[in-house]
Scaffold this active site. Sequence first.
Site, PDB file in Angstrom:
ATOM      1  CG  HIS A 185       8.060   3.257   0.784  1.00 16.31           C
ATOM      2  ND1 HIS A 185       8.336   4.298   1.646  1.00 16.31           N
ATOM      3  CD2 HIS A 185       6.852   3.540   0.236  1.00 16.31           C
ATOM      4  CE1 HIS A 185       7.340   5.170   1.602  1.00 16.31           C
ATOM      5  NE2 HIS A 185       6.423   4.722   0.761  1.00 16.31           N
TER       6      HIS A 185
ATOM      7  CB  CYS B 158       7.795   5.035   5.361  1.00 16.49           C
ATOM      8  SG  CYS B 158       9.091   3.862   4.892  1.00 16.49           S
TER       9      CYS B 158
END
Length: 173
Positions: free
Chosen positions: A30, A127
């Site tokens: 992430h 992301c």
Amino acid sequence: MGGRWMFWHQLLEHCERGDLIEIDRTTYYHWCVYIGQGDVVHLTGLEDNTKPDSKPSLSSSASSASVLGETALVRRQHLREVARNDRCRVNNKWDAKHEPLEPDEIVAMAVSCVGQEMRYDVVGRNCEHFVTASRYGRSGGFSDQANNAVAAVGGVTGGLIIGFLLSMFFGRR
């Protein structure tokens, strides 16, 4: 490449405004943009997983929505809420290929998106795409993680097709 893996409270000593932070979620990474004072901006799922005692779920990084190509939300949160107990690092690995914007511009670009819902999909708008677009000012951004996933799927698919064709060819003799 990226810096040394550490936990969020250690990482804060090494962060500069505009840095990209990579968080190891075991099965994927992430990404978020460090904006200062311990805060980051990132693309995340629509569900609110910010309770201190909750464990990060797929939706906390938009991955559950992304499989279906749905919508994600840009959030501003403290790094401890996003990283939790996962290892993280500063990773501005694209700086050698792309000129980063000035830190104030990076932060302004990321913060200007806070609260916005955005289309999300694993391959084209994840992301990592969001943070690279913020740091380098490139429309759409880019993602090694997505490129590697596509290459892996392509390799498996290609191998299956070749295997099928070979079995058809040799099976008919």
